[in-house]
Every structure is written in C-alpha cells, then in structure tokens.
Motif scaffolding. Structure first.
Motif, PDB file in Angstrom:
ATOM      1  N   VAL A  12      -4.617  -1.590  -6.906  1.00 52.74           N
ATOM      2  CA  VAL A  12      -6.490  -0.872  -7.920  1.00 52.74           C
ATOM      3  C   VAL A  12      -5.441  -1.515  -8.990  1.00 52.74           C
ATOM      4  N   HIS A  13      -6.403  -1.550  -9.717  1.00 53.40           N
ATOM      5  CA  HIS A  13      -5.993  -2.074 -11.374  1.00 53.40           C
ATOM      6  C   HIS A  13      -7.375  -1.934 -12.486  1.00 53.40           C
ATOM      7  N   CYS A  14      -6.881  -0.738 -13.190  1.00 50.81           N
ATOM      8  CA  CYS A  14      -7.990   0.409 -13.972  1.00 50.81           C
ATOM      9  C   CYS A  14      -8.159   0.092 -15.264  1.00 50.81           C
ATOM     10  N   HIS A  15      -9.054  -0.394 -15.971  1.00 47.27           N
ATOM     11  CA  HIS A  15      -8.709   0.581 -16.835  1.00 47.27           C
ATOM     12  C   HIS A  15      -9.524   1.215 -17.800  1.00 47.27           C
ATOM     13  N   ASP A  16      -9.533   1.989 -19.045  1.00 42.32           N
ATOM     14  CA  ASP A  16     -10.120   3.006 -19.780  1.00 42.32           C
ATOM     15  C   ASP A  16     -10.889   3.588 -20.418  1.00 42.32           C
ATOM     16  N   ILE A  28      -3.401  -8.120  -2.388  1.00 45.29           N
ATOM     17  CA  ILE A  28      -5.405  -8.181  -2.466  1.00 45.29           C
ATOM     18  C   ILE A  28      -5.514  -7.168  -3.943  1.00 45.29           C
ATOM     19  N   ASN A  29      -5.494  -7.757  -5.323  1.00 46.90           N
ATOM     20  CA  ASN A  29      -5.614  -6.346  -6.737  1.00 46.90           C
ATOM     21  C   ASN A  29      -7.514  -6.494  -6.884  1.00 46.90           C
ATOM     22  N   ILE A  30      -8.019  -5.655  -7.144  1.00 44.45           N
ATOM     23  CA  ILE A  30      -9.149  -5.740  -7.157  1.00 44.45           C
ATOM     24  C   ILE A  30      -9.599  -4.635  -8.384  1.00 44.45           C
ATOM     25  N   PRO A  31      -9.609  -5.479 -10.141  1.00 41.71           N
ATOM     26  CA  PRO A  31      -9.623  -4.883 -11.034  1.00 41.71           C
ATOM     27  C   PRO A  31     -11.314  -4.440 -11.409  1.00 41.71           C
ATOM     28  N   ASP A  32     -10.987  -3.269 -12.277  1.00 39.09           N
ATOM     29  CA  ASP A  32     -12.095  -3.067 -13.019  1.00 39.09           C
ATOM     30  C   ASP A  32     -12.048  -3.279 -14.489  1.00 39.09           C
ATOM     31  N   THR A  33     -11.842  -4.246 -14.732  1.00 39.75           N
ATOM     32  CA  THR A  33     -11.419  -5.110 -15.557  1.00 39.75           C
ATOM     33  C   THR A  33     -12.034  -4.714 -17.129  1.00 39.75           C
ATOM     34  N   VAL A  34     -13.174  -4.175 -17.547  1.00 38.73           N
ATOM     35  CA  VAL A  34     -13.886  -3.618 -17.758  1.00 38.73           C
ATOM     36  C   VAL A  34     -14.103  -2.192 -18.274  1.00 38.73           C
ATOM     37  N   PHE A  71      -3.560 -11.660  -5.703  1.00 39.06           N
ATOM     38  CA  PHE A  71      -3.979 -12.532  -6.189  1.00 39.06           C
ATOM     39  C   PHE A  71      -5.240 -11.580  -7.240  1.00 39.06           C
ATOM     40  N   SER A  72      -6.099 -11.820  -8.228  1.00 42.60           N
ATOM     41  CA  SER A  72      -6.944 -10.714  -8.296  1.00 42.60           C
ATOM     42  C   SER A  72      -8.419 -11.260  -8.353  1.00 42.60           C
ATOM     43  N   PRO A  73      -9.380 -10.640  -7.951  1.00 40.07           N
ATOM     44  CA  PRO A  73     -10.879 -11.355  -8.223  1.00 40.07           C
ATOM     45  C   PRO A  73     -11.226 -10.682  -9.713  1.00 40.07           C
ATOM     46  N   MET A  74     -10.774 -11.142 -11.265  1.00 45.64           N
ATOM     47  CA  MET A  74     -10.920 -10.004 -12.100  1.00 45.64           C
ATOM     48  C   MET A  74     -12.163 -10.205 -11.993  1.00 45.64           C
ATOM     49  N   ASP A  75     -13.230  -8.969 -13.344  1.00 46.42           N
ATOM     50  CA  ASP A  75     -13.590  -8.358 -13.592  1.00 46.42           C
ATOM     51  C   ASP A  75     -14.805  -8.144 -12.100  1.00 46.42           C
ATOM     52  N   LEU A 115       4.430  -4.537 -19.474  1.00 50.55           N
ATOM     53  CA  LEU A 115       4.945  -5.714 -20.396  1.00 50.55           C
ATOM     54  C   LEU A 115       4.187  -6.776 -20.303  1.00 50.55           C
ATOM     55  N   ARG A 116       2.311  -6.091 -19.751  1.00 46.72           N
ATOM     56  CA  ARG A 116       1.930  -7.319 -19.608  1.00 46.72           C
ATOM     57  C   ARG A 116       0.513  -7.168 -19.859  1.00 46.72           C
ATOM     58  N   ASP A 117      -0.093  -6.836 -19.881  1.00 42.01           N
ATOM     59  CA  ASP A 117      -0.943  -6.235 -19.893  1.00 42.01           C
ATOM     60  C   ASP A 117      -1.256  -5.036 -21.358  1.00 42.01           C
ATOM     61  N   GLY A 118       0.293  -4.060 -21.108  1.00 44.95           N
ATOM     62  CA  GLY A 118       0.668  -3.407 -21.907  1.00 44.95           C
ATOM     63  C   GLY A 118       0.410  -3.945 -23.703  1.00 44.95           C
ATOM     64  N   ILE A 124       4.139 -13.576  -7.637  1.00 44.34           N
ATOM     65  CA  ILE A 124       3.554 -15.069  -8.453  1.00 44.34           C
ATOM     66  C   ILE A 124       1.927 -13.740  -8.136  1.00 44.34           C
ATOM     67  N   HIS A 125       1.567 -13.860  -9.810  1.00 40.83           N
ATOM     68  CA  HIS A 125      -0.022 -12.795  -9.043  1.00 40.83           C
ATOM     69  C   HIS A 125      -1.301 -13.969 -10.589  1.00 40.83           C
ATOM     70  N   THR A 126      -1.585 -14.260  -9.161  1.00 41.63           N
ATOM     71  CA  THR A 126      -2.867 -15.558  -9.832  1.00 41.63           C
ATOM     72  C   THR A 126      -3.970 -15.056  -9.506  1.00 41.63           C
ATOM     73  N   PHE A 127      -4.964 -15.411 -10.749  1.00 42.28           N
ATOM     74  CA  PHE A 127      -6.452 -14.250 -10.790  1.00 42.28           C
ATOM     75  C   PHE A 127      -7.133 -15.631 -11.104  1.00 42.28           C
ATOM     76  N   ILE A 128      -9.025 -15.686 -11.134  1.00 42.81           N
ATOM     77  CA  ILE A 128      -9.676 -15.577 -11.496  1.00 42.81           C
ATOM     78  C   ILE A 128     -10.991 -14.932 -11.285  1.00 42.81           C
ATOM     79  N   GLY A 133       5.075 -12.534 -12.074  1.00 44.50           N
ATOM     80  CA  GLY A 133       4.121 -12.866 -13.877  1.00 44.50           C
ATOM     81  C   GLY A 133       3.302 -13.125 -13.712  1.00 44.50           C
ATOM     82  N   LEU A 134       2.075 -13.439 -14.374  1.00 43.90           N
ATOM     83  CA  LEU A 134       0.668 -13.322 -14.069  1.00 43.90           C
ATOM     84  C   LEU A 134       0.499 -14.959 -14.068  1.00 43.90           C
ATOM     85  N   ALA A 135      -1.097 -15.703 -13.928  1.00 43.86           N
ATOM     86  CA  ALA A 135      -1.271 -17.231 -13.570  1.00 43.86           C
ATOM     87  C   ALA A 135      -2.663 -16.934 -13.544  1.00 43.86           C
TER      88      ALA A 135
END
Ligand code: KIV
Ligand code: ZN
Length: 522
Positions: A206-210, A171-177, A143-147, A17-20, A101-105, A77-79
């Motif tokens: 973990v948060h991985c994009h395809d 702590i979420n480590i995104p593979d944003t791209v 908390f997510s450190p984006m990219d 419902l958010r990234d999707g 609360i999920h915050t990222f930078i 909710g994302l912020a």
C-alpha cells in the motif's frame, strides 16, 4: 522479492528519497541522499526507493551510489512503463546487493484520458510490456497501478493480473491523491484479492498519501486487508501533504500489532528519532513539535496531573517508552580534552565510520566546538558530522566573515567565499540586521542575486552553549533550494546555511538549463 515466510511480517518500503524528495523545495544532492540511505539501512527498512533515475543524471547517479554502497535493504528505482525509464532504473540499481525495479502506470480514467491521453487497452499493453522488460533485468519487480483508488476496480484488477502473469513480485495499490478512506480501502483490496487470485502469491503493498490526513489510517486498513508491504517516508514527507509517516506506521504496529493478529515489522525502532532528525536537517522540513512519535513534545507532559501520574508510574499517561524510539540518545559523550581516538569511537557508536581526511576534518570541527561548548553530546556529534559531510560537495564555501553589530550603527558584514572552482571572492553589505548583512554580503561576493524565502534557527540541544542549527530556503530564477548550517555562533551557522542553499540553487539552475537544451524523457 520472495514473500517473507512469516505471514505477519510487514515490510517497510521507504520512499523518503523518491516521493519524499518530490516535496517542494527539497533538493538533496548525492552525498546527502547517501547519508539518508545509510541511516535507513541502520534503521533496518526492507526496501529503499532511492530515486527515479530517468528524471535526471543526478538522480541516476544518486541511485547508483546508494546501490553500490548501502548494504542490507533492497534498493529500487522508479520507472514509468517506457523502455528508457526501465533501462535507466536498471542502470541505477544493477549494482545493488538486492536490486528491484518499480514500474507504474495509471489505471484511473481521469489519468488515462487527460494525462496519458490513451486507452485502457493501451494501458494493459504497456503494463505487460513494462513488467516483462523489467523481468529480463531483475527478478524482483514491483508494479503500481497509479491512482488505483479512483480507478475502476475491475479494470485495475485486470491490469494487476497482467502484471502478476508477467512475473511482478509485488503489487502496490497507491492512493495517489489521498482520496480513499479506511473502510473503503480495505473493501477495495479485499475485492482485488477476489478478482486476482495470483495476488496471494505475491506481496501486496500500500502507498497512501495524506491529503485528508488519512495516510497512516489507510495504510493500516491495507494491512488489515492483507497487505504486507507499507510504503512510507520519514517524517511523512512526500508529494503535496506527503506520504504515510514511517515512524507512525512502525510504532503503530509495534504498539498495537498484537491487537491485529500479531503483525509486526523488523525495524530497529531506536533509530527512529535519529532518522527523523537527519531527514529534517537535510531537507529543511521542520518536524512540528506535537508530531506523533518524533515531535519534540511527543513524550512531554505539561499538565500537573499527567506529570504526577508519570512520575508515579510511566504507563499512566504513556503508551510507548521514549527510549524505544531513540529519544534517550542525548548522553554526553565527549569533552574538550577528548582525543581523536575517542571521537572516532563515539562516532562509531553512532554508526558513522569516519577515517582519514574525513576524520581529521570532523576532529578539527569537534575541537573548535568543544572549545566553546563544555560537553558535546551524541546529538551534537550527529549535527557536526552531518554538517562536515556536506563540505565535501562541490559548491561555494564560506571561508571567513566579519560582522559588526551595534544598536547605534547599521550592521555591516564582509565575507570571503570560495567558489566551486577554488577562487576566493569577497563581498560587503550594510543590512537591516547582522544576518541580513551576511546574506547580502554573500550575494555580493558571488554575484548571485538569490532571494531569501525562509530562515530558521534552532538549538541542537538544551543549554546556553547549545549548538545553533540554522536552515535557509532561498529562491533563484523561480526555483527554491535549502541549506543548513551548524555552529555555536548563529551568524556563522546562518552564513554556512546560506552558501549551501546557494550552491544547491545554482546546481538546480544548471541542471534545469542543461535539461532545457537536452530535454529528458519526462
Ligand atoms: O503516489 C503514487 O501513486 C506514486 C506511485 C509512483 C507509486 O508515488
Ligand atoms: Zn506517491
């Protein structure tokens, strides 16, 4: 969230419902989002990321509605790190049983320099302030450190350490791209554990994009490195090529978890197929037939040798049983003599609590369909309920239609459409085909010149009298929107889908116009 006691339990964080919802062309309204969230709760996901509340009043409203209604999962909710974002996220989730609360930078230099146009020092300060601010509202802060996977690891570690120090619980480590590779990601996370000792006390996610087709493999690599939350989406929808597919992660851990130390999830995998159908139906994103786990052919055997083997012993060519993902749920449940009580019971068995006016509406629709179709299956009911539910949303509705189709004359359609304000408007058109004629007649009735971009017809079940399910994507003022319709008559299903897409498109246009007058924080 406190870390689960079972060290092998992998939490499933659903971001459909958010990234999707950020996938091009998807625009779910609050009722549709709520329906998906309720199904996610039935599926037993641990966390539902319900939206990004600062982005629009509609998003905030949807997150609030889900928080107030859906029981079981944590609702987040994302912020961004801005105070206004965090305040909006809290407004969204504060009534949830278990809010987060999920915050990222971003921590990559490419994002810091070009997008944020700031410095690493400032990023550290923003991360600290954001987690501290969120913590005033809510104990559960992610908390997510984006990219992160393209960022300097030592710097990302410093930022994560700050977030942990301020009380982040995940702590979420995104593979944003979608750039990393499994071995690289495992090594990255292992090094992060070494650099941030406090990471052992919180949940690593973990948060991985395809983008390179690696999202599920990378998520697994994350789990191997110690991550105990996987962020994923039903049918793998999400930004660009999407997120890791929830159903693949769940069945991977269920089927092979023993080979990797007994890691497992607590999801009810029998709800996977239904979750996939619902998300596909409401988003208009078709599931490819050979999609792992939930594709139409995921358990089909075409070659004679395989068929022969499976008939003798299923496990010769099947590593999973189709029933474990809910693919056996097409039993006949009702016929045309079934009454309201039987319908209500069948709906309850499917997990839908329908009463009062909604039950009357569903019953009327069921009778209409049962008159044309001898046997109504669980999948038919699912389609009918989803279809009926959408009637409640303020928008245009197709009241009636006449379509003349002949091989000797061009097809002609006349329609009656009710406006959101309640006025009935009529329109006619002579088109290239009956579907083209009804679509243009709807444009003429509403006075809205939308352009058709995609039209699809599918059968809900097998058989000549199957319900037809149509999906329409149209474009209005450069924005696309989708709608779906269900009926035994595909012209009717097409008309219903078109007016819904039109209502969604108008709603999106109105929101964009309002935002142009009052720019939001994004
Ligand atoms: O892909 C990404 O980095 C995200 C974050 C907001 C978690 O979606
Ligand atoms: Zn993402």
């Amino acid at each position: 969230m406190v870390k689960p006691e079972d060290p092998n339990r992998v939490l499933i964080f659903d971001t459909t419902l958010r990234d999707g919802e950020q996938s091009p062309g998807i625009s779910l309204n609050t009722g549709e989002k709520l329906e998906i969230a309720q199904q996610l709760a039935r599926l037993g996901v641990d966390v539902i990321e319900a939206g990004f509340p600062i982005t629009s009043p509609g998003d905030l409203e949807a997150v609030q509605t889900i928080s107030r209604t859906v029981e079981g999962p944590i609702i987040t909710g994302l912020a961004r790190t801005h105070v206004a974002d965090i305040d909006a996220a809290y407004e969204g989730v504060k009534d949830a049983e278990r809010p987060r609360i999920h915050t990222f930078i971003s921590t990559s230099d490419i994002h810091i320099e070009h997008q944020l146009q700031t410095t690493r020092e400032d990023v550290k300060g923003q991360a600290r302030a954001a987690v501290a601010h969120a913590k005033q509202y809510c104990d559960d802060v992610e908390f997510s450190p984006m990219d992160a996977t393209r960022a300097d690891l030592e710097f990302t570690a410093e930022v994560c350490a700050i977030a942990v120090e301020e009380g982040a619980t995940t702590i979420n480590i995104p593979d944003t791209v979608g750039y990393t590779m499994p071995a690289e990601y495992t090594a990255y996370l292992e090094r992060l554990y070494a650099l941030v000792p406090g990471l052992r006390d919180v949940v690593l996610s973990v948060h991985c994009h395809d983008d390179l087709g690696m999202a599920v493999a990378n998520s697994l690599a994350g789990v191997l490195a110690g991550a105990r939350q996987v962020e994923c989406a039903v049918n793998g929808i999400g930004e660009r090529a999407g997120n890791a597919s929830l159903e693949e992660i769940v069945m991977l851990l269920r089927t092979r978890g023993d080979a990797i130390g007994g890691v497992h999830t607590e999801l009810n995998s029998r709800e996977l197929a239904r979750s996939s159908r619902l998300v596909s139906r409401l988003t208009g994103y078709v599931v490819q037939p050979n999609k792992a786990i939930v594709g139409r052919n995921a358990f089909a055997h075409e070659s004679g040798i395989h068929q022969d083997g499976v008939l003798k012993e299923r496990e010769t060519y099947e590593i999973m049983d189709a029933t474990t993902v809910g693919l056996d749920s097409n039993a006949i449940v009702l016929g045309k003599h079934s009454g309201r009580h039987a319908l209500r019971q069948a709906l309850e068995d499917l997990g839908f609590t329908v009463s009062g006016q909604a039950l009357n509406q569903a019953f009327a629709r069921f009778k209409e369909i049962a008159d044309r179709k001898k046997q109504v299956t669980a999948m038919d009911l699912e389609a009918i309920v989803t279809d009926e539910l959408r009637e409640e949303i303020a928008g245009y509705t197709l009241e009636w239609f006449d379509v003349e189709a002949s091989s000797r004359r061009p097809p002609h359609a006349t329609v009656g459409v009710r406006s959101p304000e309640g006025a009935e408007m009529t329109g006619s058109f002579t088109g290239d085909g009956p579907v083209d004629a009804i679509f243009h007649a709807i444009n003429s009735a509403t006075g809205i010149e939308a352009k058709l971009r995609e039209f699809r017809v599918d059968a809900v079940t097998a058989g000549q009298d199957a319900l037809g399910e149509t999906s329409v994507v149209l474009e209005l003022d450069g924005r696309s929107a989708s709608g779906q319709g269900v009926s035994t008559d595909i012209i009717e299903a097409a008309g219903r889908a078109y007016v819904r897409a039109l209502s969604n498109a108008v709603r999106r246009r109105d929101v964009a116009e309002r935002e142009a007058l009052e720019p939001s924080a994004l």
